[in-house]
Design an enzyme around this catalytic site. Structure first.
Site, PDB file in Angstrom:
ATOM      1  N   ARG A  78       0.592  42.181  -8.553  1.00 29.90           N
ATOM      2  CA  ARG A  78       1.042  41.604  -9.826  1.00 29.90           C
ATOM      3  C   ARG A  78       1.530  40.191  -9.547  1.00 29.90           C
ATOM      4  O   ARG A  78       2.423  39.973  -8.736  1.00 29.90           O
ATOM      5  CB  ARG A  78       2.185  42.427 -10.416  1.00 29.90           C
ATOM      6  CG  ARG A  78       2.862  41.761 -11.615  1.00 29.90           C
ATOM      7  CD  ARG A  78       4.027  42.598 -12.113  1.00 29.90           C
ATOM      8  NE  ARG A  78       4.775  41.919 -13.153  1.00 29.90           N
ATOM      9  CZ  ARG A  78       5.970  41.356 -12.994  1.00 29.90           C
ATOM     10  NH1 ARG A  78       6.549  41.370 -11.787  1.00 29.90           N
ATOM     11  NH2 ARG A  78       6.581  40.769 -13.990  1.00 29.90           N
ATOM     12  N   ASP A 135       0.583  38.559 -15.049  1.00 28.66           N
ATOM     13  CA  ASP A 135       1.493  39.024 -16.097  1.00 28.66           C
ATOM     14  C   ASP A 135       1.259  38.292 -17.407  1.00 28.66           C
ATOM     15  O   ASP A 135       1.505  38.824 -18.478  1.00 28.66           O
ATOM     16  CB  ASP A 135       2.936  38.813 -15.627  1.00 28.66           C
ATOM     17  CG  ASP A 135       3.866  39.891 -16.144  1.00 28.66           C
ATOM     18  OD1 ASP A 135       3.403  41.020 -16.382  1.00 28.66           O
ATOM     19  OD2 ASP A 135       5.061  39.605 -16.322  1.00 28.66           O
ATOM     20  N   HIS A 195      10.399  45.236 -23.871  1.00 30.29           N
ATOM     21  CA  HIS A 195      10.575  45.413 -22.430  1.00 30.29           C
ATOM     22  C   HIS A 195      12.008  45.010 -22.111  1.00 30.29           C
ATOM     23  O   HIS A 195      12.404  43.853 -22.310  1.00 30.29           O
ATOM     24  CB  HIS A 195       9.587  44.523 -21.669  1.00 30.29           C
ATOM     25  CG  HIS A 195       9.797  44.528 -20.179  1.00 30.29           C
ATOM     26  ND1 HIS A 195       9.079  45.350 -19.333  1.00 30.29           N
ATOM     27  CD2 HIS A 195      10.648  43.823 -19.400  1.00 30.29           C
ATOM     28  CE1 HIS A 195       9.479  45.137 -18.086  1.00 30.29           C
ATOM     29  NE2 HIS A 195      10.423  44.217 -18.100  1.00 30.29           N
ATOM     30  N   LEU A 196      12.799  45.959 -21.632  1.00 30.03           N
ATOM     31  CA  LEU A 196      14.212  45.709 -21.368  1.00 30.03           C
ATOM     32  C   LEU A 196      14.522  45.940 -19.905  1.00 30.03           C
ATOM     33  O   LEU A 196      14.215  46.985 -19.347  1.00 30.03           O
ATOM     34  CB  LEU A 196      15.087  46.635 -22.240  1.00 30.03           C
ATOM     35  CG  LEU A 196      14.835  46.563 -23.745  1.00 30.03           C
ATOM     36  CD1 LEU A 196      15.692  47.588 -24.481  1.00 30.03           C
ATOM     37  CD2 LEU A 196      15.122  45.165 -24.268  1.00 30.03           C
ATOM     38  N   GLY A 197      15.094  44.950 -19.257  1.00 28.06           N
ATOM     39  CA  GLY A 197      15.421  45.049 -17.842  1.00 28.06           C
ATOM     40  C   GLY A 197      16.184  43.814 -17.423  1.00 28.06           C
ATOM     41  O   GLY A 197      16.925  43.236 -18.213  1.00 28.06           O
ATOM     42  N   ASN A 198      16.004  43.378 -16.164  1.00 31.93           N
ATOM     43  CA  ASN A 198      16.630  42.129 -15.733  1.00 31.93           C
ATOM     44  C   ASN A 198      16.119  40.960 -16.567  1.00 31.93           C
ATOM     45  O   ASN A 198      16.822  39.983 -16.807  1.00 31.93           O
ATOM     46  CB  ASN A 198      16.358  41.871 -14.254  1.00 31.93           C
ATOM     47  CG  ASN A 198      17.101  42.857 -13.375  1.00 31.93           C
ATOM     48  OD1 ASN A 198      18.149  43.363 -13.756  1.00 31.93           O
ATOM     49  ND2 ASN A 198      16.571  43.127 -12.196  1.00 31.93           N
ATOM     50  N   GLY A 199      14.862  41.065 -16.990  1.00 32.30           N
ATOM     51  CA  GLY A 199      14.299  40.139 -17.974  1.00 32.30           C
ATOM     52  C   GLY A 199      13.849  40.967 -19.152  1.00 32.30           C
ATOM     53  O   GLY A 199      13.376  42.090 -18.983  1.00 32.30           O
TER      54      GLY A 199
END
Length: 214
Positions: A78, A135, A195-199
């Site tokens: 990726r 991405d 999309h939920l996370g560090n970004g």
């Protein structure tokens, strides 16, 4: 972060995570599917050492899942930013690596490390095809009205400044699963994916595969 897939059923059979490459207290955490999670604490001064440790763990007689490196058919990577040049997955060659370098300014935190990983794998398993998934590729089908900013055209043409949409691999997978879960028609469904996370990011996926950043 590394996953090993069985080409027969495309399910993960092994996963590994290298942390703190290039700094103190590096560690490799790896786990076969349904097996015990193991942690190896060992210095990883660069990606070459990290990938070597991964290959050792992958072929470990007790905890690995393959007998030898020759069983690896291909390696997928990726890569965060493909700029305006790449809108689909592609096999790695010198031209593709140069394209990733050209996007360092667009993805300064990720692309350099992504390229280091690719080159480390090339050294560890020479001759095995490497494939990159960008991405940003998922958002390249956005229409001009959605991807362009209200800035001078020179910035778009010279510096590739536009809306790309990130976490594309996540949005593509989650949108597909949401459509299947809701028994929706993929050709006509409109879904919003977060999309939920560090970004974090959100995308609206609509007809004709058009994606508009929201």
């Amino acid at each position: 972060e590394i996953y090993t897939l069985s080409l027969h059923d495309a399910l993960p059979i092994w996963s590994a995570l290298c942390e703190r490459i290039g700094i103190a207290n590096s560690k490799l955490t790896h786990e076969p599917a349904g097996g015990e999670r193991l942690v190896i604490e060992k210095d990883m001064p660069d990606h070459n050492v990290a990938i070597s440790l991964v290959m050792e763990a992958l072929t470990d007689k007790e905890h690995g899942v393959i007998k030898e490196i020759s069983e690896i058919s291909a390696v997928g990577h990726r890569v965060v930013h493909g700029g305006m040049k790449y809108s689909e997955s592609t096999i790695v060659d010198e031209k593709v690596k140069e394209g990733i370098r050209e996007c360092f300014d667009l993805g300064p935190l990720h692309n350099p490390a992504n390229l280091m990983g690719i080159e480390a794998v090339e050294k560890a398993v020479p001759g095995v095809p490497n494939v990159v998934v960008f991405d940003t590729a998922f958002g390249m089908s956005m229409p001009q009205k959605a991807c362009r900013y209200a800035i001078p055209n020179e910035y778009y043409e010279k510096y590739s400044i536009r809306r790309y949409g990130f976490h594309g691999t996540s949005h593509m997978f989650v949108a597909g699963e949401a459509i299947k879960f809701g028994n929706l028609d993929p050709k006509n469904a409109k879904v919003i994916v977060c999309h939920l996370g560090n970004g974090s990011s959100a995308d609206q996926i609509g007809r004709a595969s058009c994606r508009e950043r929201v």
